[in-house]
Design a protein around this motif. Structure first.
Motif, PDB file in Angstrom:
ATOM      1  N   ILE A   1       0.562  -0.675  -0.136  1.00 27.84           N
ATOM      2  CA  ILE A   1      -0.069  -0.173  -0.017  1.00 27.84           C
ATOM      3  C   ILE A   1       0.446   0.515   0.261  1.00 27.84           C
ATOM      4  N   GLU A   2       1.839   1.239   0.073  1.00 32.31           N
ATOM      5  CA  GLU A   2       3.034   2.337   1.007  1.00 32.31           C
ATOM      6  C   GLU A   2       3.384   2.441  -0.836  1.00 32.31           C
TER       7      GLU A   2
ATOM      8  N   THR B   1      -0.478  13.071   3.205  1.00 36.43           N
ATOM      9  CA  THR B   1       0.742  13.114   2.469  1.00 36.43           C
ATOM     10  C   THR B   1       1.344  11.506   3.149  1.00 36.43           C
ATOM     11  N   VAL B   2       1.654  10.595   2.680  1.00 34.88           N
ATOM     12  CA  VAL B   2       2.129   9.128   3.263  1.00 34.88           C
ATOM     13  C   VAL B   2       3.632   9.327   4.270  1.00 34.88           C
ATOM     14  N   VAL B   3       3.470   9.167   4.792  1.00 35.04           N
ATOM     15  CA  VAL B   3       5.251   9.121   5.786  1.00 35.04           C
ATOM     16  C   VAL B   3       5.649   7.792   5.061  1.00 35.04           C
ATOM     17  N   PRO B   4       6.562   7.656   4.880  1.00 34.32           N
ATOM     18  CA  PRO B   4       7.525   7.020   4.502  1.00 34.32           C
ATOM     19  C   PRO B   4       7.927   5.825   6.261  1.00 34.32           C
TER      20      PRO B   4
ATOM     21  N   VAL C   1      -3.755  14.043  11.365  1.00 33.64           N
ATOM     22  CA  VAL C   1      -2.673  12.490  10.624  1.00 33.64           C
ATOM     23  C   VAL C   1      -4.121  11.524  10.941  1.00 33.64           C
ATOM     24  N   GLU C   2      -3.314  11.158  10.145  1.00 30.52           N
ATOM     25  CA  GLU C   2      -4.205   9.701   9.317  1.00 30.52           C
ATOM     26  C   GLU C   2      -3.427   8.165   9.918  1.00 30.52           C
ATOM     27  N   VAL C   3      -3.916   7.109  11.089  1.00 25.95           N
ATOM     28  CA  VAL C   3      -2.952   5.474  11.578  1.00 25.95           C
ATOM     29  C   VAL C   3      -3.943   4.316  11.060  1.00 25.95           C
ATOM     30  N   ILE C   4      -3.440   3.992   9.789  1.00 29.38           N
ATOM     31  CA  ILE C   4      -4.237   2.622   9.411  1.00 29.38           C
ATOM     32  C   ILE C   4      -3.548   1.374   9.310  1.00 29.38           C
ATOM     33  N   HIS C   5      -4.233   1.405  10.263  1.00 21.14           N
ATOM     34  CA  HIS C   5      -3.887  -0.225  10.672  1.00 21.14           C
ATOM     35  C   HIS C   5      -4.242  -1.030   9.848  1.00 21.14           C
TER      36      HIS C   5
END
Lengths: 196, 65
Positions: free
Chosen positions: A119-120, B38-41, B56-60
């Motif tokens: 996904i990342e 924005t995605v944080v790697p 912040v989004e935290v997707i588990h």
């Protein structure tokens, strides 16, 4: 939207499916039956007898590569679907590679860490390509907990209380529910909205 | 203040993504993190700070497929 327009749009569409297990084999079969024109399916596992309670394979396919068996099954079920079956490993750093020319990607992998990696990579490297993922696939029941979470181009079908497969069981009804929810979301994205 | 998955949380100056995840008891590396969309790697979790006011989004993700 007219039925003929839906048929034409689906025929032109291509969907990449990462994984051909409980999620992926069911997503692939139902999208093929729905009329999606091209499927790129990536997996490197062989069909095992223990898969048959929830995956779209048959007893006489045990031992075959899953992608090969799935292509065979789709071609037995419907005409005119192009199945690009790739028996390869998705390597970290190039996990997006097989899916660079598809309209939508379905995350249908097993391990949480691999799901996160795919996904990342897709969100960063293919920022315009929607990815439909699933989490909380294990367990029985709990249909009312399942929902669709949308974050930019990520569409996550999730059961927040679904049991991780390391701790619980995977069953056809629950896995199939999640897989078909993914496929239904793919259809909605491809057609630009829900059809009522 | 910051917002994490729709819930208000205290902003901690100089807190990294790793620090935030630890504070909220999330299990690394089984999450996708977005800050203001924005995605944080993952590799950057220990070095990227969470700014005040961030969404912040935290997707588990859990295993099974």
């Amino acid at each position: 939207m007219q039925n003929s327009e839906i048929t034409a749009r689906l025929k032109e569409a291509s969907v990449g499916i990462a994984g051909a297990g409980g999620l992926g084999s069911n997503v692939a079969m139902t999208l093929a039956r729905a009329g999606v024109g091209r499927l790129v399916i990536v997996d490197m596992d062989l069909v095992e007898k223990g898969n048959l309670d929830r995956q779209c394979f048959f007893l006489d396919q045990v031992g075959m590569p899953k992608v090969e068996a799935l292509k065979e099954n789709i071609e037995r079920a419907v005409e005119g679907v192009v199945v690009d079956a790739r028996e390869v490993m998705l390597d970290e750093g190039s996990m997006d590679e097989p899916f660079r020319d598809v309209d939508i990607i379905v995350e249908a992998l097993d391990l949480a860490e691999t799901k996160v990696r795919l996904i990342e990579e897709v969100l960063i490297k293919l920022p315009k390509t929607p990815i439909v993922a699933a989490s909380g696939v294990g367990g029985i029941g709990g249909s009312e907990r399942v929902s669709l979470r949308v974050s930019g181009t990520l569409y996550l079908i999730e059961d927040p209380h679904g049991i991780p497969c390391e701790e619980g069981i995977l069953t056809g009804p629950k896995v199939g529910l999640m897989a078909h929810w993914q496929a239904n979301t793919v259809m909605e994205i491809l057609l630009g909205g829900s059809c009522e | 203040m910051i917002t994490v998955n729709g819930n208000g949380r205290d902003h901690v100056p100089d807190e990294t993504v790793s620090g935030l995840l630890k504070r909220l008891n999330y299990i690394f590396p089984l999450v996708i993190v977005k800050i203001n969309g924005t995605v944080v790697p993952r590799d950057s979790f220990p070095s990227v700070n969470v700014p005040d006011g961030a969404t912040v989004e935290v997707i588990h993700l859990t295993s099974g497929g």
